[in-house]
Design a protein around this motif. Structure first.
Motif, PDB file in Angstrom:
ATOM      1  N   GLY A  11       0.790  -1.579   0.098  1.00 34.93           N
ATOM      2  CA  GLY A  11       0.087   0.460   0.058  1.00 34.93           C
ATOM      3  C   GLY A  11       0.947   1.222   0.237  1.00 34.93           C
ATOM      4  O   GLY A  11       0.343   1.930   0.158  1.00 34.93           O
ATOM      5  N   ASP A  37      -0.089  -4.249   3.808  1.00 34.31           N
ATOM      6  CA  ASP A  37       0.684  -3.611   4.143  1.00 34.31           C
ATOM      7  C   ASP A  37       1.536  -3.681   5.339  1.00 34.31           C
ATOM      8  O   ASP A  37       0.905  -4.387   5.853  1.00 34.31           O
ATOM      9  CB  ASP A  37       0.842  -2.411   3.569  1.00 34.31           C
ATOM     10  CG  ASP A  37       2.285  -1.148   3.547  1.00 34.31           C
ATOM     11  OD1 ASP A  37       2.356  -0.999   2.296  1.00 34.31           O
ATOM     12  OD2 ASP A  37       2.993  -1.230   4.191  1.00 34.31           O
ATOM     13  N   VAL A  38       2.647  -3.504   5.671  1.00 32.74           N
ATOM     14  CA  VAL A  38       3.074  -4.083   6.894  1.00 32.74           C
ATOM     15  C   VAL A  38       3.569  -3.197   7.765  1.00 32.74           C
ATOM     16  O   VAL A  38       3.283  -3.888   9.023  1.00 32.74           O
ATOM     17  CB  VAL A  38       5.322  -4.386   6.371  1.00 32.74           C
ATOM     18  CG1 VAL A  38       5.191  -5.675   6.198  1.00 32.74           C
ATOM     19  CG2 VAL A  38       5.476  -3.536   5.463  1.00 32.74           C
ATOM     20  N   ILE A  72       5.034  -5.050  -4.383  1.00 29.51           N
ATOM     21  CA  ILE A  72       5.709  -4.102  -3.579  1.00 29.51           C
ATOM     22  C   ILE A  72       7.338  -4.404  -4.491  1.00 29.51           C
ATOM     23  O   ILE A  72       7.311  -4.249  -5.591  1.00 29.51           O
ATOM     24  CB  ILE A  72       5.646  -5.413  -2.960  1.00 29.51           C
ATOM     25  CG1 ILE A  72       5.753  -6.619  -3.755  1.00 29.51           C
ATOM     26  CG2 ILE A  72       4.864  -5.232  -1.270  1.00 29.51           C
ATOM     27  CD1 ILE A  72       6.099  -7.924  -2.790  1.00 29.51           C
ATOM     28  N   PRO A  74      10.958  -4.979  -5.288  1.00 27.52           N
ATOM     29  CA  PRO A  74      11.286  -6.472  -5.844  1.00 27.52           C
ATOM     30  C   PRO A  74      12.278  -7.529  -4.791  1.00 27.52           C
ATOM     31  O   PRO A  74      11.547  -8.495  -4.886  1.00 27.52           O
ATOM     32  CB  PRO A  74      12.730  -6.060  -6.627  1.00 27.52           C
ATOM     33  CG  PRO A  74      12.129  -4.803  -7.508  1.00 27.52           C
ATOM     34  CD  PRO A  74      11.337  -3.783  -5.879  1.00 27.52           C
ATOM     35  N   ALA A  99       9.153  -3.725 -10.953  1.00 24.25           N
ATOM     36  CA  ALA A  99      10.607  -2.832 -11.885  1.00 24.25           C
ATOM     37  C   ALA A  99      11.227  -4.724 -12.242  1.00 24.25           C
ATOM     38  O   ALA A  99      11.845  -5.030 -11.163  1.00 24.25           O
ATOM     39  CB  ALA A  99      11.230  -2.184 -11.774  1.00 24.25           C
ATOM     40  N   PRO A 121       3.991   1.272 -14.993  1.00 29.90           N
ATOM     41  CA  PRO A 121       3.471   2.326 -14.528  1.00 29.90           C
ATOM     42  C   PRO A 121       4.115   3.537 -15.073  1.00 29.90           C
ATOM     43  O   PRO A 121       5.397   3.155 -14.562  1.00 29.90           O
ATOM     44  CB  PRO A 121       2.490   1.631 -13.944  1.00 29.90           C
ATOM     45  CG  PRO A 121       2.874   0.922 -12.452  1.00 29.90           C
ATOM     46  CD  PRO A 121       4.055   0.388 -13.632  1.00 29.90           C
TER      47      PRO A 121
END
Ligand SMILES: NC(=O)c1ccc[n+]([C@@H]2O[C@H](COP(=O)([O-])OP(=O)(O)OC[C@H]3O[C@@H](n4cnc5c(N)ncnc54)[C@H](OP(=O)(O)O)[C@@H]3O)[C@@H](O)[C@H]2O)c1
Length: 277
Positions: A11, A37-38, A72, A74, A99, A121
């Protein structure tokens, strides 16, 4: 309207931009979206602002999801995939914006032949003006692409490409906002040098870039045609165009895309080495 249960893992900047876009476009109601999310604080903020479900664990929410979106970094991908793998069903669509990670890598690490679509994006997703390129690997079908196009269409323009072109996409539209920021800044400095107040110059520079891009997009005309339309014989614009040609503006921008593409390839080889290592 997609009306599908979405599980958004991550998030952060992009995850939040996508969430906002999906809700604004009314693709899926908030009650059908779970964000993982963490950061507890972040989750509380998202829950309050968007009325979605929020949790720090993804695995319990996997069974009811139709689409799982990975937003998230990589370096956390393997950990996340390993935690959700058991709960994933083969028909679930996985969309990744990470990515440098190939769609087939994600499909194979899950090991259930899921359709995976990879998207590149750009930062303009945060203002619903992203340029996003979609690619995928078997067994992703046209229907899966339609779902991904709807999601990313909610935050800007979407194109479909072969996956091997995603490095060039990164070099052009992924890194491209930075080139344009430099152009806006330089145009503004030019105005300031010629006596304009900085705030006035910035407004004019920004709107000029925005308006020129909008004209290319809205009319579908070739930029060279639009340029010819504003260059009066012996006028000011053609004098400036000559200066830009002499100083190699276009060659410089072409080289920028080439260099960023090559750097993307290099970094992706490194990411692939780390993922499999
Ligand atoms: N930003 C861009 O312009 C852009 C453009 C194209 C593609 N992308 C790709 O989009 C992805 C996300 O980028 P971003 O800018 O949104 O990054 P970000 O703001 O760092 O968001 C990622 C979020 O996921 C959280 N996270 C970490 N481990 C997690 C876990 N195990 N489970 C759930 N959430 C976890 C992060 O927490 P921590 O901060 O604690 O790690 C962070 O809140 C990246 O892979 C990037 O390559 C970004």
């Amino acid at each position: 309207m997609l009306n599908k249960n979405l599980l958004l893992i991550g998030g952060g900047n992009m995850g939040t931009a996508l969430l906002r876009g999906i809700l604004k476009a009314k693709l899926t109601p908030p009650r059908q979206i779970t964000v993982v999310d963490v950061h507890q604080g972040r989750l509380a903020e998202l829950k309050k602002a968007y009325k979605i479900h929020a949790d720090s664990e993804a695995a319990p929410h996997v069974p009811e999801a139709a689409v799982i979106i990975l937003a998230i970094k990589p370096q956390t991908l393997n950990e996340v995939l390993d935690r959700i793998r058991e709960a994933v069903k083969p028909e679930q669509l996985i969309i990744s914006i990470i990515a440098g990670v190939e769609s087939a890598y994600i499909r194979d690490r899950i090991g259930k032949k899921n359709p995976v679509i990879r998207v590149m994006p750009n930062i303009a997703a945060t203002v619903d003006a992203a340029a996003s390129a979609l690619a995928g690997c078997p067994p992703a079908t046209d229907e899966h692409f339609r779902i991904a196009e709807a999601i990313f269409g909610a935050v800007g323009e979407v194109v479909k490409v072969d996956e091997h072109h995603l490095d060039a996409v990164t070099g052009l539209s992924g890194s491209g906002p930075a080139y344009i920021y430099m152009i806006i800044e330089a145009l503004c400095d030019g105005g300031v040098k010629m006596g304009l107040p900085r705030d006035v110059a910035m407004k004019l520079a920004t709107q000029t870039v925005f308006g020129a891009a909008k004209l290319v997009r809205d009319t579908g005309a070739h930029p060279a045609t639009l340029k010819d339309q504003v260059t009066t014989p012996a006028g000011t614009t053609i004098a400036a165009v000559h200066e830009l040609e002499e100083r190699g503006l276009r060659a410089m921008l072409i080289s920028a895309v080439v260099t960023a593409t090559e750097r993307s390839r290099e970094l992706n080889r490194r990411v692939a080495g780390q993922q499999s290592g």
